[in-house]
Write a protein that holds these residues in place. Structure first.
Motif, PDB file in Angstrom:
ATOM      1  N   GLN A 157      -7.061   0.915  -3.168  1.00  0.00           N
ATOM      2  CA  GLN A 157      -5.911   0.540  -3.891  1.00  0.00           C
ATOM      3  C   GLN A 157      -5.859  -0.878  -4.077  1.00  0.00           C
ATOM      4  O   GLN A 157      -5.523  -1.386  -5.347  1.00  0.00           O
ATOM      5  N   GLN A 204       0.910  -1.257  -0.048  1.00  0.00           N
ATOM      6  CA  GLN A 204      -0.053   0.028  -0.023  1.00  0.00           C
ATOM      7  C   GLN A 204       0.827   1.442   0.170  1.00  0.00           C
ATOM      8  O   GLN A 204       2.020   1.481   0.594  1.00  0.00           O
ATOM      9  N   HIS A 259      -0.650   0.105  -7.433  1.00  0.00           N
ATOM     10  CA  HIS A 259       0.700  -0.053  -6.503  1.00  0.00           C
ATOM     11  C   HIS A 259       0.961  -1.580  -6.220  1.00  0.00           C
ATOM     12  O   HIS A 259       1.440  -1.864  -5.120  1.00  0.00           O
TER      13      HIS A 259
END
Length: 147
Positions: free
Chosen positions: A127, A64, A133
């Motif tokens: 996310q 994250q 990511h």
């Protein structure tokens, strides 16, 4: 003395992991500090420090990158909640500016700090659910997000 049941770490003895079907469900799990993937493990080991891996489903949360966005989101929400109160107190002629400040400033501080962890949990969930990511997107039945 009653015998204690032996604790097993066998995955077969664990109930199945229920992955969220929607982004909103994942965000709701993150807001309350639970793993967005399974909804049972803890997401945070400290106030704003996420766990490296979920203790229940073994999801890697070290990927994250929420960075400063939780603070911006927290202040955005706080401003929208406190602004109407500030306007109301400013229009009330019976209250002094010092008294209005004494009411507004503590409320603002408590809201801004109190919303940091829920905002960070929701952002981590977004996310993960959107595959950002380095997270790998996990499609599920009833998937409402595009790959």
């Amino acid at each position: 003395m009653p015998e204690l049941a032996a604790r097993t770490d066998d995955p077969a003895d664990q109930p199945p992991i229920v992955r969220p079907h929607s982004l909103w469900r994942a965000m709701a799990r993150g807001v309350v500090g639970r793993c967005p993937r399974c909804g049972q493990g803890r997401l945070f080991r400290a106030f704003l420090k996420p766990v490296d891996r979920c203790g229940r489903c073994d999801q890697d949360w070290s990927l994250q990158r929420a960075d400063d966005f939780p603070a911006y989101a927290s202040l955005f929400i706080t401003g929208h909640l406190v602004a109407p109160l500030a306007v109301h107190l400013a229009r009330d002629a019976s209250i002094s500016p010092a008294m209005a400040s004494a009411i507004i400033l503590p409320i603002t501080a408590v809201l801004a700090i109190g919303l940091l962890q829920p905002c960070k949990g929701a952002i981590i969930a977004v996310q993960w659910r959107m595959g950002m990511h380095g997270f790998q997107r996990e499609p599920s039945a009833g998937d409402d997000a595009t790959p």
